[in-house]
Write a protein that holds these residues in place. Sequence first.
Motif, mmCIF file in Angstrom:
data_model
loop_
_atom_site.group_PDB
_atom_site.id
_atom_site.type_symbol
_atom_site.label_atom_id
_atom_site.label_comp_id
_atom_site.label_asym_id
_atom_site.label_seq_id
_atom_site.Cartn_x
_atom_site.Cartn_y
_atom_site.Cartn_z
ATOM 1 N N THR A 128 7.042 27.009 -4.966
ATOM 2 C CA THR A 128 5.980 26.067 -4.684
ATOM 3 C C THR A 128 5.155 25.742 -5.756
ATOM 4 O O THR A 128 4.574 26.637 -6.276
ATOM 5 C CB THR A 128 5.298 26.368 -3.310
ATOM 6 N N TYR A 129 4.794 24.250 -6.200
ATOM 7 C CA TYR A 129 3.856 24.216 -7.113
ATOM 8 C C TYR A 129 2.869 23.243 -6.777
ATOM 9 O O TYR A 129 3.531 22.070 -5.989
ATOM 10 C CB TYR A 129 4.593 23.733 -8.514
ATOM 11 N N PRO A 130 1.685 23.166 -6.765
ATOM 12 C CA PRO A 130 0.895 22.012 -6.657
ATOM 13 C C PRO A 130 1.001 20.970 -7.625
ATOM 14 O O PRO A 130 1.201 21.278 -9.028
ATOM 15 C CB PRO A 130 -0.669 22.540 -6.539
ATOM 16 N N ALA A 131 0.882 19.692 -7.357
ATOM 17 C CA ALA A 131 1.064 18.456 -8.590
ATOM 18 C C ALA A 131 -0.205 17.819 -8.454
ATOM 19 O O ALA A 131 -0.458 17.141 -7.177
ATOM 20 C CB ALA A 131 2.153 17.785 -8.131
ATOM 21 N N LYS A 132 -1.275 18.185 -9.199
ATOM 22 C CA LYS A 132 -2.831 17.519 -9.082
ATOM 23 C C LYS A 132 -2.940 16.101 -9.903
ATOM 24 O O LYS A 132 -2.367 16.189 -11.028
ATOM 25 C CB LYS A 132 -3.707 18.596 -9.348
ATOM 26 N N SER A 148 1.042 5.265 -10.572
ATOM 27 C CA SER A 148 1.913 4.506 -11.566
ATOM 28 C C SER A 148 2.840 5.222 -12.146
ATOM 29 O O SER A 148 3.865 4.860 -12.966
ATOM 30 C CB SER A 148 0.979 3.764 -12.612
ATOM 31 N N ALA A 149 2.759 6.773 -12.134
ATOM 32 C CA ALA A 149 3.639 7.461 -12.768
ATOM 33 C C ALA A 149 4.993 7.398 -12.389
ATOM 34 O O ALA A 149 5.084 7.350 -11.107
ATOM 35 C CB ALA A 149 3.138 9.096 -12.995
ATOM 36 N N SER A 150 6.119 7.798 -13.192
ATOM 37 C CA SER A 150 7.409 7.810 -12.642
ATOM 38 C C SER A 150 7.581 9.188 -12.126
ATOM 39 O O SER A 150 6.869 9.943 -12.354
ATOM 40 C CB SER A 150 8.324 7.397 -13.453
ATOM 41 N N PHE A 151 8.747 9.559 -11.431
ATOM 42 C CA PHE A 151 8.961 10.558 -10.858
ATOM 43 C C PHE A 151 9.251 11.892 -12.059
ATOM 44 O O PHE A 151 8.476 12.826 -12.134
ATOM 45 C CB PHE A 151 10.240 10.818 -10.048
ATOM 46 N N LEU A 152 9.540 11.482 -13.232
ATOM 47 C CA LEU A 152 9.725 12.350 -14.212
ATOM 48 C C LEU A 152 8.553 12.629 -14.815
ATOM 49 O O LEU A 152 8.323 13.652 -15.453
ATOM 50 C CB LEU A 152 11.075 11.835 -15.326
ATOM 51 N N GLU A 153 7.842 11.392 -14.987
ATOM 52 C CA GLU A 153 6.621 11.432 -15.671
ATOM 53 C C GLU A 153 5.596 12.646 -14.903
ATOM 54 O O GLU A 153 4.829 13.470 -15.387
ATOM 55 C CB GLU A 153 5.799 10.257 -15.887
ATOM 56 N N MET A 154 5.815 12.461 -13.532
ATOM 57 C CA MET A 154 5.059 13.374 -12.715
ATOM 58 C C MET A 154 5.345 15.052 -13.117
ATOM 59 O O MET A 154 4.708 15.629 -13.140
ATOM 60 C CB MET A 154 5.373 12.935 -11.113
ATOM 61 N N CYS A 168 14.624 8.339 -12.708
ATOM 62 C CA CYS A 168 13.794 8.061 -13.835
ATOM 63 C C CYS A 168 13.057 6.544 -13.325
ATOM 64 O O CYS A 168 12.190 6.428 -13.820
ATOM 65 C CB CYS A 168 14.430 7.869 -14.922
ATOM 66 N N GLN A 169 13.668 5.993 -12.417
ATOM 67 C CA GLN A 169 13.117 4.637 -11.952
ATOM 68 C C GLN A 169 12.404 4.688 -10.838
ATOM 69 O O GLN A 169 11.681 3.725 -10.202
ATOM 70 C CB GLN A 169 14.261 3.407 -11.657
ATOM 71 N N LEU A 170 12.060 6.011 -10.327
ATOM 72 C CA LEU A 170 11.512 6.073 -8.861
ATOM 73 C C LEU A 170 10.020 6.321 -9.328
ATOM 74 O O LEU A 170 10.013 7.175 -10.180
ATOM 75 C CB LEU A 170 11.899 7.423 -8.231
#
Lengths: 226, 250
Positions: B21-25, B30-36, B84-86
Amino acid sequence: MTTLTRSLCAFWNSSIGKKIVVAVTGLIFIAFLAGHLIGNLLVFVGQEAFNEYAHWLHHLGHGGAIWAARIVLLGSLVLHVVATVSLTRANRAARPSYAKEDTIQASRSSRVMIWSGLTVLAFIIFHILHYTVRVDSQLAELGKEDPWKMVIVGFQNPAASIFYVIAMVLLCSHLAHGFSSAFQTLGLNSSKTRPTLQLIGKAYAVLICLGFISIPISILFFGYGN
Amino acid sequence: MNLTLKVWRQAGPNADGHIETYPAKDIPASASFLEMLDIVNEGLIEQGEEPIHFDHDCREGICGMCSLTINGVPHGDERAITTCQLHMRHFNDGDTIWIEPFRANSFPVLKDLVVDRTAFDRIIASGGYIDVRTGSAPDANSVPIDKKDADEAFEAAACIGCGACVAACKNASAMLFVSAKAAHLNKLPQGQPEKDKRVLAMVRTMDGEGFGNCTNQYECEAACPKEISVDNIAKLNRDYLAAVAREATV
Ligand code: HEM
Ligand code: FES
């Protein structure tokens, strides 16, 4: 081995080949079920009509027709079951599970084919012992003289009737996916005809199910033939 | 937005994997899923931890390299796009997101979310080609092709070979991929001379790679970022039957 037997083995051992065997045998059952239902519904026309039909069926082609049908159906059943059990095992072995599973659009019927199928298999064995082999001596006596009475007495047994109804509901589920699926397997459809075939398949499944269960329900709950 | 990620971590091909489990803060919508994932990885690297490994290349939906099964659906819940488009705007603040590799025994995990999809390459190598001198591109319309056939071949050729069909299939079947790759050649005159050979070889390689069998549930079509039609599967079934019949009798 000749080229032909080698090709047949390769066909059976391939994923598409085995599926085509499943589809063809499935369609044989689908045709059989329609005929079997129409014959059985004569039970409501009356004792004489039903017994005449039974007599005709057993003497068609000097008694050869019914044996030919039995051999084709039994052979198809063995092929269908052996192929589907083997396909299902291979499918399970091919895919580890997700920690978080989701299904986008696969129907529930399509996901329980092996369970609906195995219940129908148990039913078929019971059904053949019940009305074809007639292991019950009372039914065996009646079967010779008065098949109509045999059906009535047979379904007055609540356990037999309830199992029959459960099996028919699962058969309905099996057909709701299986009917249209067989056309896809045989390549006999396209995105234009697929929705129509799915609709026909579901309608067929419901009609077959209601048609068959009407018999034990009328006898057990409404005292038909008493 | 702030999210909780449940990510599959696996140190190597033979290691046992588990969900971490990781937090994503502070993720921009506007970020793409891969950018996240890039942002989360930067945080992990700063803390001296191993970043989450995942596949990607073009990041514009054409190469088929990105994968990821997001909340149980390959390439995520949005239809007709790759991971990558999500974009993160499709998620809500506070969401928990499950991220797993494309699962199939024929796609072994190499590390974390990276899987080995070379089984697809072996299927193509067995028959997904045409044995002719290619030379330069032929003149347009020098070989007349029906509009319908050209369209269908083109639609099948849109397959980017990402493997989402396999990952979505309850049986890890590769039929959508194989049928699309066979159809885009089998539909065209150039593909005719080797049609039977191609169909038999590709199906046999597919079976040999240990993919499952299609049960006509069409999860593949629903998950496909290029909306490849299951009509191709019906066609492959037909072509396979014809090829076996000819092989047995000729
Ligand atoms: C009257 C009896 C039956 C009928 C009418 C029937 C009909 C069908 C049909 C039409 C299909 C679809 C074929 C396809 O997808 O191409 C099918 C599939 C299947 N049947 Fe049956 N079936 C019957 C009995 C059984 C039995 C006894 C089993 C027991 C194992 C069984 C197990 C399956 C399974 C697992 C499938 C899915 C196969 C696959 O797609 O991999 N069926 N059946
Ligand atoms: S990275 Fe190329 S399609 Fe997603």
